[in-house]
Design a protein around this motif. Sequence first.
Motif, PDB file in Angstrom:
ATOM      1  N   ASN A 272       0.781  -1.410   0.229  1.00  0.00           N
ATOM      2  CA  ASN A 272      -0.238  -0.165  -0.089  1.00  0.00           C
ATOM      3  C   ASN A 272       0.371   1.093  -0.312  1.00  0.00           C
ATOM      4  N   ALA A 273       1.499   1.325   0.666  1.00  0.00           N
ATOM      5  CA  ALA A 273       2.770   2.324   0.816  1.00  0.00           C
ATOM      6  C   ALA A 273       3.616   2.461  -0.190  1.00  0.00           C
ATOM      7  N   ARG A 274       3.766   1.442  -1.574  1.00  0.00           N
ATOM      8  CA  ARG A 274       4.346   1.637  -2.291  1.00  0.00           C
ATOM      9  C   ARG A 274       3.635   2.009  -2.699  1.00  0.00           C
ATOM     10  N   ALA A 275       2.350   2.072  -3.291  1.00  0.00           N
ATOM     11  CA  ALA A 275       0.681   2.609  -4.333  1.00  0.00           C
ATOM     12  C   ALA A 275       1.030   3.783  -4.213  1.00  0.00           C
ATOM     13  N   LEU A 276       0.972   4.124  -2.724  1.00  0.00           N
ATOM     14  CA  LEU A 276       0.789   5.513  -2.064  1.00  0.00           C
ATOM     15  C   LEU A 276       1.745   6.863  -2.602  1.00  0.00           C
ATOM     16  N   LEU A 277       3.145   5.993  -3.332  1.00  0.00           N
ATOM     17  CA  LEU A 277       4.370   6.858  -2.732  1.00  0.00           C
ATOM     18  C   LEU A 277       4.602   6.937  -4.698  1.00  0.00           C
ATOM     19  N   GLN A 278       3.624   5.747  -5.695  1.00  0.00           N
ATOM     20  CA  GLN A 278       3.883   5.891  -6.418  1.00  0.00           C
ATOM     21  C   GLN A 278       2.476   7.143  -7.855  1.00  0.00           C
ATOM     22  N   ASP A 279       1.513   7.278  -6.424  1.00  0.00           N
ATOM     23  CA  ASP A 279       0.217   7.797  -6.854  1.00  0.00           C
ATOM     24  C   ASP A 279       0.436   9.505  -6.259  1.00  0.00           C
ATOM     25  N   TYR A 280       1.095   9.305  -5.509  1.00  0.00           N
ATOM     26  CA  TYR A 280       1.549  10.538  -4.911  1.00  0.00           C
ATOM     27  C   TYR A 280       2.630  11.502  -5.857  1.00  0.00           C
ATOM     28  N   ARG A 281       3.165  11.111  -6.668  1.00  0.00           N
ATOM     29  CA  ARG A 281       4.726  11.417  -7.455  1.00  0.00           C
ATOM     30  C   ARG A 281       3.792  11.581  -8.401  1.00  0.00           C
ATOM     31  N   GLN A 282       2.334  11.418  -9.049  1.00  0.00           N
ATOM     32  CA  GLN A 282       1.732  12.041 -10.146  1.00  0.00           C
ATOM     33  C   GLN A 282       0.478  12.128  -9.762  1.00  0.00           C
ATOM     34  N   HIS A 283       0.064  12.703  -8.809  1.00  0.00           N
ATOM     35  CA  HIS A 283      -1.271  12.681  -8.972  1.00  0.00           C
ATOM     36  C   HIS A 283      -1.128  14.528  -8.009  1.00  0.00           C
TER      37      HIS A 283
ATOM     38  N   GLU B  99      -1.516  16.843  -3.980  1.00  0.00           N
ATOM     39  CA  GLU B  99      -2.157  16.597  -2.981  1.00  0.00           C
ATOM     40  C   GLU B  99      -3.816  16.086  -3.418  1.00  0.00           C
ATOM     41  N   ALA B 100      -4.089  15.895  -4.325  1.00  0.00           N
ATOM     42  CA  ALA B 100      -5.103  15.323  -4.696  1.00  0.00           C
ATOM     43  C   ALA B 100      -5.360  13.776  -3.677  1.00  0.00           C
ATOM     44  N   LEU B 101      -3.917  12.683  -4.139  1.00  0.00           N
ATOM     45  CA  LEU B 101      -4.255  11.298  -3.531  1.00  0.00           C
ATOM     46  C   LEU B 101      -4.499  11.444  -2.591  1.00  0.00           C
TER      47      LEU B 101
ATOM     48  N   GLY C 155      -9.563   9.138   6.171  1.00  0.00           N
ATOM     49  CA  GLY C 155      -7.963   9.475   7.249  1.00  0.00           C
ATOM     50  C   GLY C 155      -7.122  11.135   6.499  1.00  0.00           C
ATOM     51  N   GLY C 156      -7.839  11.173   5.298  1.00  0.00           N
ATOM     52  CA  GLY C 156      -7.088  12.666   4.636  1.00  0.00           C
ATOM     53  C   GLY C 156      -5.767  12.459   4.721  1.00  0.00           C
ATOM     54  N   LYS C 157      -4.927  13.244   4.601  1.00  0.00           N
ATOM     55  CA  LYS C 157      -3.297  13.134   4.476  1.00  0.00           C
ATOM     56  C   LYS C 157      -2.474  12.954   5.786  1.00  0.00           C
TER      57      LYS C 157
ATOM     58  N   VAL D 190       7.589   4.144   3.686  1.00  0.00           N
ATOM     59  CA  VAL D 190       6.851   5.742   4.819  1.00  0.00           C
ATOM     60  C   VAL D 190       7.555   7.015   4.324  1.00  0.00           C
ATOM     61  N   SER D 191       9.167   6.453   5.250  1.00  0.00           N
ATOM     62  CA  SER D 191       9.477   7.531   5.230  1.00  0.00           C
ATOM     63  C   SER D 191       9.624   8.725   4.307  1.00  0.00           C
ATOM     64  N   ALA D 192      10.263   7.895   2.730  1.00  0.00           N
ATOM     65  CA  ALA D 192       9.966   8.578   1.822  1.00  0.00           C
ATOM     66  C   ALA D 192       8.909   9.317   1.263  1.00  0.00           C
ATOM     67  N   LEU D 193       7.561   8.739   1.700  1.00  0.00           N
ATOM     68  CA  LEU D 193       5.805   9.673   1.781  1.00  0.00           C
ATOM     69  C   LEU D 193       6.131  10.465   2.496  1.00  0.00           C
ATOM     70  N   GLU D 194       6.157  10.842   4.201  1.00  0.00           N
ATOM     71  CA  GLU D 194       6.712  11.552   4.957  1.00  0.00           C
ATOM     72  C   GLU D 194       7.010  12.549   4.433  1.00  0.00           C
ATOM     73  N   GLN D 195       8.907  12.299   3.492  1.00  0.00           N
ATOM     74  CA  GLN D 195       9.418  13.172   2.827  1.00  0.00           C
ATOM     75  C   GLN D 195       8.725  14.024   2.031  1.00  0.00           C
ATOM     76  N   GLU D 196       8.055  13.075   1.099  1.00  0.00           N
ATOM     77  CA  GLU D 196       7.500  13.959  -0.469  1.00  0.00           C
ATOM     78  C   GLU D 196       6.549  14.794  -0.317  1.00  0.00           C
ATOM     79  N   SER D 197       5.471  14.346   0.724  1.00  0.00           N
ATOM     80  CA  SER D 197       5.001  14.952   1.057  1.00  0.00           C
ATOM     81  C   SER D 197       4.505  16.268   1.748  1.00  0.00           C
ATOM     82  N   ALA D 198       5.692  16.199   2.657  1.00  0.00           N
ATOM     83  CA  ALA D 198       6.284  17.265   3.843  1.00  0.00           C
ATOM     84  C   ALA D 198       6.217  18.711   3.337  1.00  0.00           C
ATOM     85  N   ALA D 199       6.630  18.405   1.260  1.00  0.00           N
ATOM     86  CA  ALA D 199       6.819  19.864   0.921  1.00  0.00           C
ATOM     87  C   ALA D 199       6.272  19.379  -0.551  1.00  0.00           C
ATOM     88  N   PRO D 200       4.767  19.547  -0.930  1.00  0.00           N
ATOM     89  CA  PRO D 200       3.903  18.950  -1.533  1.00  0.00           C
ATOM     90  C   PRO D 200       4.483  19.925  -3.226  1.00  0.00           C
TER      91      PRO D 200
END
Length: 200
Positions: A131-142, A144-146, A152-154, A186-196
């Motif tokens: 799930n986290a891998r999919a989230l990270l991939q989708d975040y890079r594509q979409h 904050e809309a993800l 639970g939201g972001k 999870v850390s990568a997802l946190e870091q990338e989404s911290a500076a959208p």
Amino acid sequence: MTACTNRLNEAFAYAHHLHQQQKRKGTDIPYISHLMSVAGLALEHGGSEGEAIAALLHDAAEDQGGEPTLAEIRECFGSEVAEIVRACSDSLVASGEAKQNWRQRKQAYMERIAQESPSTQLISACDKLHNARALLQDYRQHGEALWERFKGGKDGTLWYYRALVEALRRADRLPRQLLGELERTVSALEQESAAPVEKI
């Protein structure tokens, strides 16, 4: 090396039957792809055939019928598989019934996961890694809309994944490679989404 028998084929067919109308959130990807990936990760990290079967069925009772589905799993695949599926579920309400509040369900799951069996922790970690891998991939594509896809939201989603990483680390039962990969993702997802940044 784990020897896989026809039971795994039967579990795949059963999972496909239950989830065949289901898609991954916000996508057209058949849900069975997630279940296949979780089972694959379980086998790659030393899981038994029974654990791989539980991986294929880990969302069956939660998403497709609650306790009656769990009873079917117990009858078809045995108590060991059924108990892993039960422990991996944050809700077992019947189809059409309302689930408990999202945050309450996730909090309860997070609080008990460290005390669950090594088999349950293995499947939970493989589930969350995929799930986290999919989230990270989708975040890079979409961007904050993800987060609009998730109850639970972001903030809630990121809290849940981090809390689970910490709980599984405290339990100290997982293969280190698996726990390390989950934590890095999870850390990568946190870091990338911290500076959208705005995504195309």
